[in-house]
Write a protein that holds these residues in place. Structure first.
Motif, mmCIF file in Angstrom:
data_model
loop_
_atom_site.group_PDB
_atom_site.id
_atom_site.type_symbol
_atom_site.label_atom_id
_atom_site.label_comp_id
_atom_site.label_asym_id
_atom_site.label_seq_id
_atom_site.Cartn_x
_atom_site.Cartn_y
_atom_site.Cartn_z
ATOM 1 N N MET A 230 0.841 -1.208 0.000
ATOM 2 C CA MET A 230 0.000 0.000 0.000
ATOM 3 C C MET A 230 0.873 1.254 0.000
ATOM 4 S SD MET A 230 -3.356 -0.878 0.220
ATOM 5 C CE MET A 230 -4.327 0.247 1.231
ATOM 6 N N ARG A 231 1.913 1.261 0.812
ATOM 7 C CA ARG A 231 2.815 2.416 0.848
ATOM 8 C C ARG A 231 3.484 2.627 -0.494
ATOM 9 N NH1 ARG A 231 4.720 0.275 5.734
ATOM 10 N NH2 ARG A 231 6.673 -0.265 4.692
ATOM 11 N N GLU A 232 3.931 1.536 -1.121
ATOM 12 C CA GLU A 232 4.603 1.657 -2.415
ATOM 13 C C GLU A 232 3.644 2.172 -3.490
ATOM 14 O OE1 GLU A 232 7.885 -1.934 -1.666
ATOM 15 O OE2 GLU A 232 6.179 -2.247 -3.011
ATOM 16 N N ALA A 233 2.383 1.778 -3.427
ATOM 17 C CA ALA A 233 1.405 2.236 -4.411
ATOM 18 C C ALA A 233 1.079 3.711 -4.251
ATOM 19 C CB ALA A 233 0.128 1.406 -4.301
ATOM 20 N N GLU A 234 1.250 4.242 -3.052
ATOM 21 C CA GLU A 234 1.014 5.672 -2.833
ATOM 22 C C GLU A 234 1.969 6.530 -3.667
ATOM 23 O OE1 GLU A 234 1.019 6.752 1.299
ATOM 24 O OE2 GLU A 234 -0.086 4.946 1.870
ATOM 25 N N TRP A 235 3.117 5.966 -4.013
ATOM 26 C CA TRP A 235 4.121 6.705 -4.785
ATOM 27 C C TRP A 235 3.559 7.231 -6.097
ATOM 28 C CZ3 TRP A 235 6.141 5.771 -9.648
ATOM 29 C CH2 TRP A 235 7.294 6.462 -10.006
ATOM 30 N N GLY A 236 2.765 6.431 -6.790
ATOM 31 C CA GLY A 236 2.337 6.827 -8.128
ATOM 32 C C GLY A 236 0.846 6.831 -8.380
ATOM 33 N N VAL A 237 0.026 6.565 -7.359
ATOM 34 C CA VAL A 237 -1.413 6.487 -7.605
ATOM 35 C C VAL A 237 -1.990 7.834 -8.025
ATOM 36 C CG1 VAL A 237 -2.169 6.971 -5.222
ATOM 37 C CG2 VAL A 237 -3.553 5.493 -6.716
ATOM 38 N N GLY A 238 -1.314 8.917 -7.630
ATOM 39 C CA GLY A 238 -1.821 10.254 -7.957
ATOM 40 C C GLY A 238 -1.940 10.499 -9.454
ATOM 41 N N HIS A 239 -0.994 9.953 -10.238
ATOM 42 C CA HIS A 239 -1.066 10.217 -11.674
ATOM 43 C C HIS A 239 -2.242 9.487 -12.315
ATOM 44 C CE1 HIS A 239 1.310 6.407 -12.217
ATOM 45 N NE2 HIS A 239 0.685 6.359 -13.385
ATOM 46 N N LEU A 240 -2.650 8.348 -11.757
ATOM 47 C CA LEU A 240 -3.834 7.668 -12.277
ATOM 48 C C LEU A 240 -5.103 8.426 -11.909
ATOM 49 C CD1 LEU A 240 -3.181 3.867 -11.710
ATOM 50 C CD2 LEU A 240 -3.009 5.175 -13.824
ATOM 51 N N VAL A 241 -5.156 8.938 -10.673
ATOM 52 C CA VAL A 241 -6.316 9.726 -10.246
ATOM 53 C C VAL A 241 -6.452 10.967 -11.122
ATOM 54 C CG1 VAL A 241 -7.319 11.059 -8.357
ATOM 55 C CG2 VAL A 241 -6.190 8.871 -7.885
ATOM 56 N N ASP A 242 -5.342 11.643 -11.369
ATOM 57 C CA ASP A 242 -5.366 12.830 -12.223
ATOM 58 C C ASP A 242 -5.824 12.484 -13.641
ATOM 59 O OD1 ASP A 242 -4.635 15.701 -12.674
ATOM 60 O OD2 ASP A 242 -3.186 14.798 -14.058
ATOM 61 N N TYR A 243 -5.371 11.354 -14.139
ATOM 62 C CA TYR A 243 -5.749 10.894 -15.478
ATOM 63 C C TYR A 243 -7.259 10.647 -15.552
ATOM 64 C CZ TYR A 243 -4.941 8.230 -19.853
ATOM 65 O OH TYR A 243 -4.917 7.803 -21.153
ATOM 66 N N ILE A 244 -7.783 9.970 -14.539
ATOM 67 C CA ILE A 244 -9.220 9.692 -14.502
ATOM 68 C C ILE A 244 -10.018 10.991 -14.450
ATOM 69 C CG2 ILE A 244 -11.058 8.694 -13.071
ATOM 70 C CD1 ILE A 244 -8.945 6.545 -12.235
ATOM 71 N N GLU A 245 -9.564 11.929 -13.632
ATOM 72 C CA GLU A 245 -10.277 13.205 -13.497
ATOM 73 C C GLU A 245 -10.246 14.005 -14.794
ATOM 74 O OE1 GLU A 245 -9.971 14.390 -8.810
ATOM 75 O OE2 GLU A 245 -8.291 14.930 -10.099
ATOM 76 N N LYS A 246 -9.064 14.043 -15.450
ATOM 77 C CA LYS A 246 -8.932 14.835 -16.667
ATOM 78 C C LYS A 246 -9.784 14.243 -17.808
ATOM 79 C CE LYS A 246 -5.592 17.950 -15.703
ATOM 80 N NZ LYS A 246 -5.107 17.551 -14.397
ATOM 81 N N LEU A 247 -9.782 12.913 -17.943
ATOM 82 C CA LEU A 247 -10.528 12.297 -19.039
ATOM 83 C C LEU A 247 -12.034 12.339 -18.807
ATOM 84 C CD1 LEU A 247 -8.393 9.151 -19.985
ATOM 85 C CD2 LEU A 247 -8.482 11.376 -21.119
ATOM 86 N N SER A 248 -12.449 12.257 -17.532
ATOM 87 C CA SER A 248 -13.883 12.250 -17.241
ATOM 88 C C SER A 248 -14.458 13.642 -17.058
ATOM 89 C CB SER A 248 -14.148 11.423 -15.974
ATOM 90 O OG SER A 248 -13.582 12.056 -14.837
ATOM 91 N N GLY A 249 -13.566 14.630 -16.789
ATOM 92 C CA GLY A 249 -14.038 15.989 -16.522
ATOM 93 C C GLY A 249 -14.695 16.137 -15.167
#
Length: 403
Positions: free
Chosen positions: A253-272
């Motif tokens: 879980m700690r290791e996934a925190e390193w890069g999960v933000g870029h996926l969240v940003d991607y989802i937000e940008k594509l979905s608006g």
């Protein structure tokens, strides 16, 4: 195999879109993708599938055939697939030609994955009506299959024209290229795969809707295969899901925190739309392993035992499939990503392939017969002493006299 028979996969690999943070060096990111395929080859993974995308910044491989040609030079045995070629983006003869060339360069390790195209931004830039994409995929697939069989094709649609088209170079593989059709929630992919006898590539296996659609889509696939005279084989069914593994669940879980933000940003940008779980990296990871992310489904972020449990659930839900593909996400740093791949190869793959079955049986047999074996060993040692005791005593006596 009946629908009631269930079994886990016997082959494993990676499905690499890829997804890369916008803050990194794209050249290094691409070379790490190549290094991941090379590592997978060394660790005994069976397959690597590489995506095709042209916009939105994160999925930066535009030509999977080019990437796979480079990967082939760095690997020995792993099979390499386009995951997937977006058929509406290509004149069918040109795509067939490139894939045949790749099959010769890889000496028969090439697989062809096809789909309608995922990103609306890709289609928009090319002036393709999203409503037409699946129809275009069906039109292209019919021509591709004929060309790859060596037929001469004359065909015309509102987006391509072929006049006595034929390939000058057929696939290296005598049985032709192995093909797989992307399937998510709708039955369109299952119908197309069944019509042409291709394999099924379920990209949304961990998404709640995609998970529920696994068996219905397989039923459509079976029915369509039968209608067109093809033999159904569950070993040609591939399921894709996101995973990241570490020695403990908390470490993963700690290791996934390193890069999960870029996926969240991607989802937000594509979905608006703003994601309600973007308050922190930990909140995002917990959402992902809980209810899941749009498009990315639920992730398994934990230990090899967690991965085994997830795959067993997929096998039960689907009734059985042949290959499990790890969705390459780059949510952990490079060192942790490599460790996750090693943990999966070390502990998850042998669980399903039964690699240690005879080793376990051998030790259990030794344990069950230990009393007899130890007794025999003791008796043998005693017999040796009885037989050679006089010789040993004489040797010891002679040694004492000499001193």
């Amino acid at each position: 195999m009946s629908d009631n028979e269930q079994y886990g996969p016997s082959r494993f690999g990676f499905f690499i879109a890829p997804y890369h943070p916008l803050t990194g060096n794209p050249t290094l990111q691409l070379h790490r993708d190549l290094a991941l395929v090379e590592l997978a080859d060394q660790l005994g993974y069976a397959e690597a599938w590489i995506g095709e995308h042209h916009s939105a910044g994160l999925e930066i491989i535009a030509a999977p055939e080019v990437f796979l040609a480079a990967a082939a030079q760095r690997t020995r045995r792993i099979r390499l697939g386009t995951g997937v070629n977006s058929l509406p983006y290509h004149q069918p003869m040109m795509l067939a030609d490139r894939l045949c060339l790749l099959d010769h360069l890889t000496m028969g390790r090439t697989m062809m994955g096809v789909g309608p195209g995922q990103l609306a931004t890709d289609a928009a830039m090319m002036g393709i009506d999203p409503v037409r994409q699946r129809d275009m995929m069906h039109e292209s697939m019919g021509v591709l299959v004929r060309l790859l069989r060596g037929e001469t094709v004359t065909a015309e649609s509102d987006w391509y024209h072929l006049s006595e088209a034929r390939l000058q170079l057929l696939p290296y593989q005598r049985d032709g290229l192995e093909m797989a059709v992307a399937s998510t929630i709708s039955p369109s992919g299952a119908v197309l795969a069944g019509r042409h006898g291709a394999g099924l590539l379920s990209l949304a296996a961990s998404d709640p809707s995609g998970y529920e659609a696994l068996l219905p889509n397989w039923k459509v696939y079976e029915k369509t295969m039968a209608e067109h005279g093809h033999t159904v084989d569950r070993s040609r069914w591939r399921l894709v899901a996101p995973m990241h593994l570490a020695e403990t669940r908390e470490q993963a879980m700690r290791e996934a925190e390193w890069g999960v933000g870029h996926l969240v940003d991607y989802i937000e940008k594509l979905s608006g739309r703003d994601a309600p779980w973007n308050s922190s990296a930990r909140a995002a990871v917990e959402q992902w392993v809980g209810e899941g992310f749009p498009a990315f489904g639920r992730a398994t972020i934990g230990t090899p035992d967690d991965a085994i449990a997830t795959i067993e659930k997929l096998a039960e839900q689907s009734g059985g499939f042949g290959t499990f593909l790890l969705l390459g996400l780059n949510i952990a740093n490079w060192e942790a990503t490599q460790n996750s791949a090693r943990l999966f190869a070390e502990y998850v793959i042998p669980h399903f392939t039964g690699a240690n079955r005879n080793r376990v049986a051998s030790l259990e047999w030794a344990h069950a017969n230990s009393a007899r074996m130890i007794g025999g060993l003791t008796a043998g040692i005693q017999s040796a002493f009885n037989k050679h005791g006089r010789t040993l005593a004489e040797a010891l006596g002679a040694n004492e006299e000499a001193n």
